[in-house]
Design a protein around this motif. Structure first.
Motif, PDB file in Angstrom:
ATOM      1  N   VAL A   1       0.913  -1.333   0.007  1.00 56.75           N
ATOM      2  CA  VAL A   1       0.082   0.032   0.051  1.00 56.75           C
ATOM      3  C   VAL A   1       0.775   1.271   0.014  1.00 56.75           C
ATOM      4  CG1 VAL A   1      -1.785   1.301   0.940  1.00 56.75           C
ATOM      5  CG2 VAL A   1      -1.538  -1.223   1.347  1.00 56.75           C
ATOM      6  N   LEU A   2       0.472   2.139  -0.861  1.00 56.76           N
ATOM      7  CA  LEU A   2       1.126   3.460  -0.911  1.00 56.76           C
ATOM      8  C   LEU A   2       0.257   4.848  -0.335  1.00 56.76           C
ATOM      9  CD1 LEU A   2       3.449   5.464  -1.969  1.00 56.76           C
ATOM     10  CD2 LEU A   2       2.159   5.450  -4.272  1.00 56.76           C
ATOM     11  N   VAL A   3       0.485   5.454   0.453  1.00 54.50           N
ATOM     12  CA  VAL A   3      -0.382   6.412   1.088  1.00 54.50           C
ATOM     13  C   VAL A   3       0.039   7.898   0.420  1.00 54.50           C
ATOM     14  CG1 VAL A   3      -1.002   7.490   3.340  1.00 54.50           C
ATOM     15  CG2 VAL A   3      -0.393   5.124   3.274  1.00 54.50           C
ATOM     16  N   ALA A   4      -0.895   8.589  -0.036  1.00 55.73           N
ATOM     17  CA  ALA A   4      -0.732   9.983  -0.470  1.00 55.73           C
ATOM     18  C   ALA A   4      -1.671  10.927  -0.037  1.00 55.73           C
ATOM     19  CB  ALA A   4      -0.928   9.727  -1.979  1.00 55.73           C
TER      20      ALA A   4
ATOM     21  N   VAL B   1      -1.608  12.717   8.925  1.00 56.77           N
ATOM     22  CA  VAL B   1      -2.418  11.853   8.487  1.00 56.77           C
ATOM     23  C   VAL B   1      -1.660  10.607   7.857  1.00 56.77           C
ATOM     24  CG1 VAL B   1      -4.303  11.444   6.860  1.00 56.77           C
ATOM     25  CG2 VAL B   1      -4.188  13.438   8.291  1.00 56.77           C
ATOM     26  N   ARG B   2      -0.516  10.904   6.986  1.00 59.31           N
ATOM     27  CA  ARG B   2       0.004  10.001   6.194  1.00 59.31           C
ATOM     28  C   ARG B   2       0.779   9.082   7.277  1.00 59.31           C
ATOM     29  NH1 ARG B   2       2.574  14.331   3.635  1.00 59.31           N
ATOM     30  NH2 ARG B   2       4.607  13.854   4.584  1.00 59.31           N
ATOM     31  N   GLY B   3       1.304   9.514   8.716  1.00 61.93           N
ATOM     32  CA  GLY B   3       1.935   8.753   9.435  1.00 61.93           C
ATOM     33  C   GLY B   3       0.861   7.803   9.917  1.00 61.93           C
ATOM     34  N   SER B   4      -0.287   8.312  10.383  1.00 56.16           N
ATOM     35  CA  SER B   4      -1.271   7.509  10.947  1.00 56.16           C
ATOM     36  C   SER B   4      -1.775   6.446   9.966  1.00 56.16           C
ATOM     37  CB  SER B   4      -2.451   8.398  11.447  1.00 56.16           C
ATOM     38  OG  SER B   4      -2.165   9.310  12.415  1.00 56.16           O
TER      39      SER B   4
ATOM     40  N   SER C   1      -0.073  -2.419  10.863  1.00 57.41           N
ATOM     41  CA  SER C   1      -0.540  -3.004  11.954  1.00 57.41           C
ATOM     42  C   SER C   1      -1.193  -4.433  11.609  1.00 57.41           C
ATOM     43  CB  SER C   1      -1.514  -2.313  13.036  1.00 57.41           C
ATOM     44  OG  SER C   1      -2.653  -2.043  12.309  1.00 57.41           O
ATOM     45  N   ALA C   2      -1.658  -4.414  10.374  1.00 56.36           N
ATOM     46  CA  ALA C   2      -2.334  -5.590   9.728  1.00 56.36           C
ATOM     47  C   ALA C   2      -1.304  -6.663   9.194  1.00 56.36           C
ATOM     48  CB  ALA C   2      -3.470  -5.066   8.561  1.00 56.36           C
ATOM     49  N   PRO C   3      -1.397  -7.796   9.289  1.00 55.20           N
ATOM     50  CA  PRO C   3      -0.590  -8.720   9.251  1.00 55.20           C
ATOM     51  C   PRO C   3      -0.353  -9.234   7.644  1.00 55.20           C
ATOM     52  CG  PRO C   3      -2.403  -9.888  10.182  1.00 55.20           C
ATOM     53  CD  PRO C   3      -2.604  -8.399  10.364  1.00 55.20           C
ATOM     54  N   ASP C   4      -1.473  -8.877   7.073  1.00 56.11           N
ATOM     55  CA  ASP C   4      -1.372  -8.912   5.429  1.00 56.11           C
ATOM     56  C   ASP C   4      -1.186  -7.801   4.594  1.00 56.11           C
ATOM     57  OD1 ASP C   4      -3.757  -8.008   6.362  1.00 56.11           O
ATOM     58  OD2 ASP C   4      -5.237  -8.964   4.839  1.00 56.11           O
ATOM     59  N   LEU C   5      -0.929  -6.585   5.569  1.00 56.78           N
ATOM     60  CA  LEU C   5      -0.867  -5.349   4.694  1.00 56.78           C
ATOM     61  C   LEU C   5       0.547  -4.676   5.135  1.00 56.78           C
ATOM     62  CD1 LEU C   5      -4.064  -3.601   5.328  1.00 56.78           C
ATOM     63  CD2 LEU C   5      -3.396  -5.137   3.620  1.00 56.78           C
ATOM     64  N   THR C   6       1.330  -4.083   3.954  1.00 48.54           N
ATOM     65  CA  THR C   6       2.484  -3.340   4.240  1.00 48.54           C
ATOM     66  C   THR C   6       2.574  -1.934   3.493  1.00 48.54           C
ATOM     67  OG1 THR C   6       4.826  -3.695   4.441  1.00 48.54           O
ATOM     68  CG2 THR C   6       3.956  -4.552   2.395  1.00 48.54           C
ATOM     69  N   ALA C   7       3.052  -1.090   4.245  1.00 50.83           N
ATOM     70  CA  ALA C   7       3.081   0.452   3.398  1.00 50.83           C
ATOM     71  C   ALA C   7       4.558   0.510   3.071  1.00 50.83           C
ATOM     72  CB  ALA C   7       2.989   1.429   4.615  1.00 50.83           C
ATOM     73  N   VAL C   8       4.388   0.929   1.574  1.00 50.26           N
ATOM     74  CA  VAL C   8       5.490   0.865   0.667  1.00 50.26           C
ATOM     75  C   VAL C   8       6.331   2.280   0.269  1.00 50.26           C
ATOM     76  CG1 VAL C   8       5.253  -1.493  -0.287  1.00 50.26           C
ATOM     77  CG2 VAL C   8       4.161   0.762  -1.318  1.00 50.26           C
ATOM     78  N   GLY C   9       5.528   3.289   1.064  1.00 49.64           N
ATOM     79  CA  GLY C   9       5.934   4.723   0.629  1.00 49.64           C
ATOM     80  C   GLY C   9       4.867   5.626   0.982  1.00 49.64           C
ATOM     81  N   GLU C  10       5.241   6.925   1.242  1.00 45.86           N
ATOM     82  CA  GLU C  10       4.212   8.126   1.485  1.00 45.86           C
ATOM     83  C   GLU C  10       4.598   9.050   0.441  1.00 45.86           C
ATOM     84  OE1 GLU C  10       4.403   9.536   5.450  1.00 45.86           O
ATOM     85  OE2 GLU C  10       4.986   7.507   6.124  1.00 45.86           O
ATOM     86  N   ALA C  11       3.522   9.611   0.025  1.00 48.77           N
ATOM     87  CA  ALA C  11       3.350  10.951  -0.924  1.00 48.77           C
ATOM     88  C   ALA C  11       2.869  12.107  -0.552  1.00 48.77           C
ATOM     89  CB  ALA C  11       2.954  10.426  -2.362  1.00 48.77           C
ATOM     90  N   ALA C  12       3.296  13.186  -0.507  1.00 54.86           N
ATOM     91  CA  ALA C  12       2.532  14.436   0.109  1.00 54.86           C
ATOM     92  C   ALA C  12       2.090  15.344  -1.085  1.00 54.86           C
ATOM     93  CB  ALA C  12       3.800  15.454   0.312  1.00 54.86           C
ATOM     94  N   ASP C  13       1.909  14.813  -2.307  1.00 56.50           N
ATOM     95  CA  ASP C  13       1.114  15.401  -3.528  1.00 56.50           C
ATOM     96  C   ASP C  13       0.895  14.256  -4.664  1.00 56.50           C
ATOM     97  OD1 ASP C  13       3.471  15.678  -5.378  1.00 56.50           O
ATOM     98  OD2 ASP C  13       4.112  17.267  -4.022  1.00 56.50           O
ATOM     99  N   GLY C  14       0.288  14.876  -5.492  1.00 53.39           N
ATOM    100  CA  GLY C  14      -0.097  13.808  -6.501  1.00 53.39           C
ATOM    101  C   GLY C  14       1.117  13.574  -7.616  1.00 53.39           C
ATOM    102  N   ILE C  15       1.750  14.370  -7.852  1.00 56.24           N
ATOM    103  CA  ILE C  15       3.076  14.133  -8.697  1.00 56.24           C
ATOM    104  C   ILE C  15       3.911  13.190  -7.916  1.00 56.24           C
ATOM    105  CG2 ILE C  15       5.183  14.885  -9.533  1.00 56.24           C
ATOM    106  CD1 ILE C  15       3.624  17.822 -10.292  1.00 56.24           C
ATOM    107  N   GLU C  16       4.214  13.291  -6.756  1.00 58.95           N
ATOM    108  CA  GLU C  16       5.026  12.370  -5.674  1.00 58.95           C
ATOM    109  C   GLU C  16       4.136  11.071  -5.879  1.00 58.95           C
ATOM    110  OE1 GLU C  16       7.584  12.007  -1.508  1.00 58.95           O
ATOM    111  OE2 GLU C  16       6.058  13.855  -1.980  1.00 58.95           O
ATOM    112  N   ALA C  17       3.021  11.071  -5.759  1.00 60.62           N
ATOM    113  CA  ALA C  17       2.071   9.786  -5.547  1.00 60.62           C
ATOM    114  C   ALA C  17       2.371   8.895  -6.926  1.00 60.62           C
ATOM    115  CB  ALA C  17       0.811   9.986  -5.492  1.00 60.62           C
TER     116      ALA C  17
END
Length: 224
Positions: A4-7, A13-16, A23-39
């Motif tokens: 999962v990528l968080v934008a 909010v991104r950190g949360s 915290s979910a055993p079947d999910l993992t965050a692979v990055g954070e983006a602060a705007d659409g271009i970065e996403a």
């Protein structure tokens, strides 16, 4: 493991969201983006399964970023789940038309958000309940696009029945039970609908069901 990528333009909010996902055993965050271009850039580099996409962001908003991701053939398997504090119809319309697989409000409970990620990752469409009601009400007031009506001319009566049930939010298993057919038959019909209506995923079929007039006030109507 669902990647999962968080934008979102708000760091807190991104950190949360990242902590919740990890915290979910079947999910993992692979990055954070602060705007659409970065996403868009991160999605092309990290190849996540799902992007949690805020709508209002600087440089490029979530709708524009979703449109770019949906148009990239290399990201055909990526699904965008739009999250926003604004339950306005135009945002829902724009996000879904841009290619989003789901639309949720930020007041969704944590457990429901995690389940929403799993749902869209599995190829299902997902809309916040109150947004779904407003979508239906608004679509029934709008003229039916000729392109959608023309595309329906190439579908069978049973395919239109399946499309109606998809638009009403039924799962494949529920559609199979409703029509008294096998699950594989339902999947075949949906595959043909995706091809005939040139739809990216199930969310696009939901839009087609509304725009074509298959779903109307007072209950679903199958167009023959």
């Amino acid at each position: 493991m669902i990647r999962v990528l968080v934008a979102d333009d708000q760091a807190l909010v991104r950190g949360s969201f990242r902590l919740l996902i990890d915290s979910a055993p079947d999910l993992t965050a692979v990055g954070e983006a602060a705007d659409g271009i970065e996403a868009v850039e991160l999605a092309r580099r990290e190849r996540p399964d799902v992007v949690l996409m805020d709508i209002r962001m600087p440089r490029l908003d979530g709708i524009g970023a979703t449109r770019e991701l949906a148009a990239d053939p290399a990201l055909a398997d990526l699904r965008v789940l739009v999250l926003t504090t604004f339950d306005l119809d135009d945002y829902a319309f724009a996000a879904l038309r841009a290619g989003a697989a789901g639309f949720l409000l930020k007041d969704t409970r944590p457990a429901e958000l995690l389940e929403a990620v799993r749902v869209v990752a599995a190829g299902q469409a997902l809309l916040a309940p109150r947004v779904t009601r407003r979508l239906i009400e608004e679509y029934t007031r709008r003229p039916e696009p000729a392109t959608v009506r023309a595309a329906l001319d190439g579908t069978t009566e049973r395919e239109r029945e399946v499309l109606t049930l998809v638009g009403l939010g039924l799962s494949n298993e529920e559609i199979a039970a409703h029509l008294h057919v096998s699950l594989s038959t339902v999947k075949t019909h949906i595959g043909r609908l995706l091809q005939k209506l040139v739809a990216r995923d199930r969310a696009q079929l939901v839009i087609a069901a509304y725009e074509s007039g298959l779903i109307r006030p007072g209950g679903p109507q199958v167009v023959r």
